[in-house]
Design a protein around this motif. Structure first.
Motif, short mmCIF file in Angstrom:
data_model
loop_
_atom_site.label_atom_id
_atom_site.label_comp_id
_atom_site.label_asym_id
_atom_site.label_seq_id
_atom_site.Cartn_x
_atom_site.Cartn_y
_atom_site.Cartn_z
N LEU A 41 0.68 -1.75 -0.12
CA LEU A 41 0.17 -0.14 -0.06
C LEU A 41 0.67 1.12 -0.32
O LEU A 41 0.43 2.34 0.02
N SER A 42 2.23 0.81 0.15
CA SER A 42 3.03 2.27 0.24
C SER A 42 2.91 3.37 -1.16
O SER A 42 3.48 4.08 -1.67
N ARG A 43 2.67 1.84 -1.97
CA ARG A 43 2.56 2.50 -3.48
C ARG A 43 1.04 3.22 -4.34
O ARG A 43 0.62 2.61 -3.62
N PRO A 44 1.20 4.15 -5.05
CA PRO A 44 0.33 4.75 -5.24
C PRO A 44 -1.19 3.78 -6.01
O PRO A 44 -0.01 3.52 -7.33
N PRO A 45 -1.83 3.76 -5.94
CA PRO A 45 -2.92 2.86 -6.88
C PRO A 45 -2.75 3.86 -8.15
O PRO A 45 -2.00 5.28 -8.35
N PHE A 46 -2.89 3.38 -9.26
CA PHE A 46 -3.63 4.49 -10.61
C PHE A 46 -4.17 3.97 -11.04
O PHE A 46 -5.52 3.17 -10.32
N ALA A 47 -5.63 5.12 -11.89
CA ALA A 47 -6.25 5.27 -11.98
C ALA A 47 -6.85 4.57 -14.36
O ALA A 47 -5.72 5.21 -14.37
N VAL A 48 -7.73 4.32 -14.02
CA VAL A 48 -8.01 4.18 -15.64
C VAL A 48 -9.58 4.68 -15.70
O VAL A 48 -10.11 4.39 -15.16
N ALA A 49 -9.62 4.83 -17.12
CA ALA A 49 -10.93 6.02 -17.20
C ALA A 49 -11.71 4.93 -17.92
O ALA A 49 -11.61 3.81 -18.12
N ARG A 50 -13.62 5.02 -17.16
CA ARG A 50 -14.25 3.58 -16.58
C ARG A 50 -13.97 3.70 -18.33
O ARG A 50 -14.44 2.26 -18.80
N GLU A 51 -13.73 4.53 -19.33
CA GLU A 51 -14.85 3.70 -21.14
C GLU A 51 -12.97 2.68 -21.47
O GLU A 51 -12.91 2.49 -22.26
N GLY A 52 -11.41 3.64 -20.29
CA GLY A 52 -10.71 2.46 -21.07
C GLY A 52 -10.47 0.68 -20.21
O GLY A 52 -9.85 0.63 -20.36
N TRP A 53 -11.27 0.88 -19.34
CA TRP A 53 -11.15 0.01 -18.14
C TRP A 53 -11.09 -1.00 -19.28
O TRP A 53 -10.36 -2.62 -18.94
N VAL A 54 -12.51 -1.65 -19.99
CA VAL A 54 -12.14 -3.12 -20.72
C VAL A 54 -11.43 -3.38 -21.41
O VAL A 54 -10.46 -4.28 -21.57
N PRO A 55 -10.84 -2.30 -22.33
CA PRO A 55 -9.44 -2.76 -23.42
C PRO A 55 -8.46 -2.70 -22.48
O PRO A 55 -7.07 -3.34 -22.74
N PHE A 56 -8.11 -2.33 -21.87
CA PHE A 56 -7.18 -2.29 -20.73
C PHE A 56 -6.72 -3.81 -19.89
O PHE A 56 -6.46 -4.13 -20.16
N VAL A 57 -8.26 -3.94 -19.56
CA VAL A 57 -8.10 -6.18 -18.57
C VAL A 57 -7.80 -6.77 -20.23
O VAL A 57 -6.71 -7.31 -19.60
N ARG A 58 -8.67 -5.93 -21.04
CA ARG A 58 -8.25 -7.30 -22.24
C ARG A 58 -6.40 -7.11 -22.60
O ARG A 58 -6.03 -8.10 -22.96
N PHE A 59 -6.23 -5.74 -22.45
CA PHE A 59 -4.83 -5.66 -22.57
C PHE A 59 -3.61 -7.22 -21.89
O PHE A 59 -2.56 -7.07 -22.30
N VAL A 60 -4.32 -6.66 -20.52
CA VAL A 60 -3.74 -7.28 -19.34
C VAL A 60 -3.87 -8.93 -19.56
O VAL A 60 -2.79 -9.35 -19.45
N ALA A 61 -5.06 -8.94 -20.33
CA ALA A 61 -4.74 -10.53 -19.96
C ALA A 61 -4.18 -11.05 -21.17
O ALA A 61 -3.95 -12.72 -20.70
N GLU A 62 -4.56 -10.84 -22.38
CA GLU A 62 -3.89 -11.25 -23.23
C GLU A 62 -2.04 -11.00 -23.28
O GLU A 62 -1.76 -11.77 -23.30
N GLY A 63 -1.29 -9.47 -22.20
CA GLY A 63 -0.08 -10.23 -22.18
C GLY A 63 0.20 -10.96 -21.55
O GLY A 63 0.96 -11.30 -21.35
N SER A 64 -0.80 -11.46 -20.84
CA SER A 64 -0.25 -12.62 -19.63
C SER A 64 -0.12 -13.58 -20.43
O SER A 64 -0.16 -14.68 -19.56
N GLU A 65 -0.91 -13.91 -21.30
CA GLU A 65 -0.19 -15.58 -22.25
C GLU A 65 0.76 -15.85 -22.65
O GLU A 65 1.00 -16.85 -22.86
N GLU A 66 1.27 -15.04 -22.58
CA GLU A 66 2.65 -15.11 -23.17
C GLU A 66 3.48 -15.33 -22.85
O GLU A 66 3.62 -15.60 -21.07
#
Length: 66
Positions: A41-66
């Motif tokens: 919790l010493s690291r600051p959180p970050f924010a993703v605009a609501r309209e960017g949330w689905v593309p953000f999660v998709r990007f993270v999920a696709e990147g984790s399969e490599e």
């Protein structure tokens, strides 16, 4: 974002590992989804605009399969 993260309600992401080693928490606000590492919790959180949330999660999920 102008919203303070102390005012947010955090919950464990469904993308967090079940072993307790990947503790990602999210908090949904009016204009953004906030993300933090609950194990550091010493690291600051970050924010993703609501309209960017689905593309953000998709990007993270696709990147984790490599």
């Amino acid at each position: 974002m102008s919203s303070g993260t102390t005012e947010l309600t955090w919950f464990k992401s469904s993308y967090s590992g079940s072993q307790g080693d990947s503790c990602v928490e999210v908090a949904i606000a009016e204009q953004a989804v906030h993300v933090r590492d609950s194990k550091d919790l010493s690291r600051p959180p970050f924010a993703v605009a609501r309209e960017g949330w689905v593309p953000f999660v998709r990007f993270v999920a696709e990147g984790s399969e490599e």
